[in-house]
Design an enzyme around this catalytic site. Structure first.
Site, PDB file in Angstrom:
ATOM      1  CD1 TRP A 143       6.220   2.340  12.000  1.00 32.82           C
ATOM      2  CD2 TRP A 143       6.433   3.434  10.472  1.00 32.82           C
ATOM      3  NE1 TRP A 143       4.902   2.900  12.003  1.00 32.82           N
ATOM      4  CE2 TRP A 143       5.051   3.646  10.906  1.00 32.82           C
ATOM      5  CE3 TRP A 143       6.557   4.408   9.352  1.00 32.82           C
ATOM      6  CZ2 TRP A 143       4.096   4.869  10.498  1.00 32.82           C
ATOM      7  CZ3 TRP A 143       5.809   5.311   8.949  1.00 32.82           C
ATOM      8  CH2 TRP A 143       4.430   5.513   9.571  1.00 32.82           C
ATOM      9  CG  ASP A 144       6.933   2.932  16.289  1.00 33.65           C
ATOM     10  OD1 ASP A 144       6.407   2.386  15.407  1.00 33.65           O
ATOM     11  OD2 ASP A 144       6.075   2.869  17.451  1.00 33.65           O
TER      12      ASP A 144
ATOM     13  CD  GLU B 192      -0.236  -1.183  11.985  1.00 33.84           C
ATOM     14  OE1 GLU B 192      -1.086  -1.468  13.038  1.00 33.84           O
ATOM     15  OE2 GLU B 192       0.977  -1.115  11.952  1.00 33.84           O
TER      16      GLU B 192
ATOM     17  CE  LYS C 189      -3.414   1.402  14.812  1.00 30.73           C
ATOM     18  NZ  LYS C 189      -2.817   0.139  14.730  1.00 30.73           N
ATOM     19  CD  GLN C 190      -0.668   4.413  11.905  1.00 30.69           C
ATOM     20  OE1 GLN C 190      -1.152   3.342  12.361  1.00 30.69           O
ATOM     21  NE2 GLN C 190       0.599   4.680  12.305  1.00 30.69           N
TER      22      GLN C 190
HETATM   23  C1  BGC Z   1       0.874   1.549  14.631  1.00 29.85           C
HETATM   24  C2  BGC Z   1       2.037   1.395  13.965  1.00 29.85           C
HETATM   25  C3  BGC Z   1       3.105   1.305  15.034  1.00 29.85           C
HETATM   26  C4  BGC Z   1       2.795   0.489  16.139  1.00 29.85           C
HETATM   27  C5  BGC Z   1       3.998   0.394  17.205  1.00 29.85           C
HETATM   28  C6  BGC Z   1       0.675   0.541  15.745  1.00 29.85           C
HETATM   29  O1  BGC Z   1      -0.569   0.884  16.465  1.00 29.85           O
HETATM   30  O2  BGC Z   1      -0.332   1.679  13.573  1.00 29.85           O
HETATM   31  O3  BGC Z   1       2.324   2.431  13.239  1.00 29.85           O
HETATM   32  O4  BGC Z   1       4.411   1.204  14.473  1.00 29.85           O
HETATM   33  O5  BGC Z   1       1.663   0.670  16.852  1.00 29.85           O
HETATM   34  O6  BGC Z   1       3.881   1.813  18.076  1.00 29.85           O
END
Ligand code: BGC
Length: 761
Positions: free
Chosen positions: A349-350, A480, A594-595
């Protein structure tokens, strides 16, 4: 790292390393990576050093290796190597070395390294290494080395093509060739069967006069071919080596599916046409392309108190250019671009949420190519949905080949549960459409993407009869750290939005474009899907703020153990935080993220909650977020800017800007963080510049940090290039294209730009 070393036209364009770190060469290999969207070439030192992880990656050339967890981009045989010796001793910056510097010039893509070296018996050399990967000729890599002897000395050089690099087991060697000054290796990827040709050609001069030494070609294994040369240099002499290389594959758009002989013929013809060129001439041509494609049209100029901020946004523009295979809509951007092996080159999704806004607002054709990649993989997304018992198109959390479907390694639950990606794809389509007005694209691909993703969601919803609502159970949201959760706010709101978009465009097409509606209705069964969407769309459970004003990230988050993050807040090692968390039962048990998750939602959909609720949630969730993903800080920063929290916004931006470019040496080992670079652009242009697609309008509502005097850039809105300059006391917009009237939304008022508009506060 030094952030202010450029002068004159290169001021604000040069990243420099002044202290060589033999233990961590990977840092500059990644952040000073060269490339052009076709290939990325890590900026490894010519000589091998400890922990070296040289790498060349060609977009879209995936291969699955027996025993591996998923398909990945193979590392192509390396042409950047050059090993110098003086007597028995190898020349290397981890020896007796002085005046080291390694710089990358973002403006023209020139990598330069310099150091002075003394052998154990006192022979002194000055070495300058230059390298460029052409932005104009995608197959071309050129290195030039100047070795000046300060004492008489005998110099040995081993240079050629080395296939013994990390992750090289993907290749079956097909042959090697040494014809005069040109060396070649051919190989084919073992599972995907893609033929590769790598060629290199050396040229030598002493004090500018061409010499023709004996090449002494050797090979120690099937994927290596080396020239072994010897030179006698008198004190004061300069030996110059020019090494011109090319890489071709059977996956190249123009030669898709070609066989090895056809590939070799193309590669050889190309080599014949470039082998006489100089680095200066290749650099000039490539620099002109950099200027045409990037610096003259989408540079972001920042005038503020810290030079690293200007450099950071150009660092982002540089990498967003070299990582994106926008020349070929069968390919997309990997989470590490083409700068390293991390995430195996897979797309997440980045792209849609973090990078696409940049491409949409600065070069819509490039954005379109990235979205077309999704459209071209819709067949696999439909299969993926069917396999999992759903309808429509379910986009994979990680993707590589168009036909793959889901390729997240089995050990991660994200491939099974991180479903918001499907709505993210729809959001990307809609965003592109509103900014560009590209009806042709919508009729060819866009509407189908909106409808088929909506079909997925209506089949994914679960009815709760007791409450008469639809829920989305057992997912992973953007955060995540939380698995198997129910009703993740981001996911539920985006699923509803996806259905709303589908309903809106179904009705619009039926009324305004009946032929398109007929075609899509027949192909996708829209009439019956529409009835289901309408029935379910308003019954999707959407978490609202509770009595404390907090919006629950999911059904359980606010009931978890609340630990203070104080003490770990700015830890560079999230695993230190994790250790504490494990003691409490693991990530699923603790209120730690995490984010950005709820914050991602509030940033993207600003009208869902009041400013008061957003602010309250911002500080609540920020205190519980360890920004363990590079995707987090930029979202928090841009949202803080929206909320008028300027100090917080700039503090978080400062940290986002340093994710790759900063002093933490291990942070970029496996490649740069592609999404965070899109995020840096978003912070500056969308956050501080206040540019936003708002509904169907372009809104400009700047939030410039206090120590920033000015931000200026161009954005493209409905085919018109607008030059925007934001200052503390107002902003100006000039319509550079001037073929269509554009209006902007500012403080709730729609204002025509005309030729130019000036707003004073
Ligand atoms: C993040 C995801 C991201 C992926 C690739 C993961 O660590 O939690 O949101 O899409 O890294 O960058």
């Amino acid at each position: 790292m030094v952030y202010n070393s450029g002068t004159g036209e290169y001021k604000g364009f040069i990243l420099k390393e002044e202290v060589f770190d033999a233990e961590m060469p990977q840092k500059t290999e990644s952040i000073m990576c060269l490339g052009n969207g076709y290939m990325g070439v890590r900026s490894s030192n010519e000589e091998y050093v400890k922990e070296d992880s040289r790498g060349t990656y060609v977009a879209g050339t995936f291969n699955f290796m027996e025993g591996d967890e998923a398909t990945e981009l193979p590392n192509v045989p390396d042409v950047t190597n050059m090993l110098f010796t003086v007597g028995e001793e190898t020349v290397s910056p981890d020896g007796n070395m002085a005046n080291y510097e390694k710089t990358l010039n973002f403006k023209n893509g020139l990598l330069r390294r310099y150091f002075e070296w003394t052998s154990k018996d006192g022979k002194r050399l000055h070495l300058e290494f230059l390298r460029v990967v052409s932005l104009k000729d995608f197959h071309l890599i050129c290195s030039k080395v100047n070795v000046t002897a300060l004492d008489d000395c005998e110099i040995g050089l081993k240079s050629g093509i080395e296939g013994n690099v990390m992750h090289c087991a993907h290749f079956e060697p097909c042959g090697m060739n040494a014809a005069n000054d040109v060396l070649q290796i051919t190989a084919v990827t073992k599972e995907s069967g893609i033929p590769f040709s790598v060629m290199t050609c050396h040229r030598f001069e002493i004090n500018g006069v061409k010499i023709e030494p004996d090449f002494g070609v050797t090979s120690e294994h099937d994927l290596q071919i080396m020239a072994n040369l010897a030179f006698s240099l008198k004190a004061g002499n300069t030996l110059t080596i020019t090494k011109i290389s090319n890489v071709f594959t059977g996956r190249d758009k123009e030669r898709d599916g070609c066989d090895m002989p056809a590939l070799v013929a193309d590669a050889s013809a190309h080599m014949a046409s470039v082998k006489g060129r100089t680095l200066e001439d290749i650099l000039e041509e490539s620099a002109a392309e950099w200027d045409r494609r990037v610096w003259s049209v989408r540079d972001v100029k920042v005038d503020c108190d810290k030079e690293e901020y200007q450099l950071a946004v150009r660092f982002a523009l540089y990498h967003l250019t070299i990582m994106a295979p926008v020349h070929d809509n069968r390919m997309n951007i990997g989470a590490k671009g083409l700068s390293g092996p991390g995430y195996k080159g897979h797309t997440f999704w980045d792209t849609e949420i973090f990078m696409l806004p940049y491409f949409i607002f600065t070069c819509p054709e490039e954005a379109r190519s990235l979205i077309e990649y999704r459209y071209n993989s819709i067949g696999a997304a439909r299969e993926n949905a069917k396999k999992k018992g759903f309808e429509g198109a379910m986009f994979p959390w990680e993707s590589a080949w168009l036909t793959d479907g889901e390729i997240t390694p089995d050990k991660y639950k994200t491939g099974l549960q991180e479903h918001h990606i499907t709505a993210d794809v729809a959001v990307g389509v809609y965003y592109y459409y509103i900014v560009t007005g590209d009806e042709e694209f919508m009729e060819r691909c866009g509407y189908e993407l909106l409808f088929d993703t909506a079909k997925f969601w209506s089949s994914r919803l679960e009815y709760n009869a007791e409450k008469d609502i639809y829920e989305i159970l057992c997912v992973i949201g953007p955060d995540e750290y939380k698995e198997d959760i129910d009703n993740n706010a981001y996911t539920n709101y985006l699923a509803q939005y996806n259905l709303q978009l589908a309903i809106h465009y179904y009705e619009k097409l039926k009324a305004d474009r009946p032929e398109v509606y007929e075609r899509l209705n027949e192909a996708l069964g829209l009439d019956s899907a529409y009835a289901i969407w309408c029935d379910r769309v308003d019954k999707i459970y959407l978490p609202r703020e509770n009595e404390d004003g907090l919006v629950p990230q999911d059904d359980t988050y606010l009931t978890l153990i609340d630990i203070s993050r104080d003490g770990y807040v700015f830890s560079e090692h999230p695993h230190e935080v994790h250790e504490e968390v494990w003691k409490l039962g693991g990530l699923n048990k603790v209120m730690i993220s995490k984010q950005a998750d709820v914050m991602q939602l509030m940033y993207m959909f600003e009208d869902l909650f009041s400013a008061e609720v957003k602010k309250k949630n911002f500080y609540f969730y920020e205190r519980r977020c360890i920004h363990d993903s590079s995707l987090s800080l930029s979202t928090y920063s841009a949202l803080a800017a929206d909320l008028g929290e300027k100090d917080t916004a700039i503090t978080l931006f400062g940290r986002a800007a340093m994710i790759d470019m900063g002093p933490v040496m291990w942070s970029s080992h496996a490649g740069i963080h592609a999404a965070s670079l899109g995020g840096i652009w978003q912070c500056v242009v969308l956050g501080f510049g206040g540019v936003r697609r708002y509904g169907e309008n372009l809104r400009i509502e700047p939030n410039l940090p206090d120590n920033w005097n000015e931000v200026s850039t161009n954005i493209v809105w409905k085919g018109q290039t607008l030059a925007l300059t934001v200052k503390q006391d107002g902003f100006t917009v000039k319509n550079l294209t001037g073929t269509k009237e554009v209006s902007i939304l500012h403080k709730g008022e729609l204002i025509p730009v005309g030729e130019a508009l000036e707003i004073k506060y």
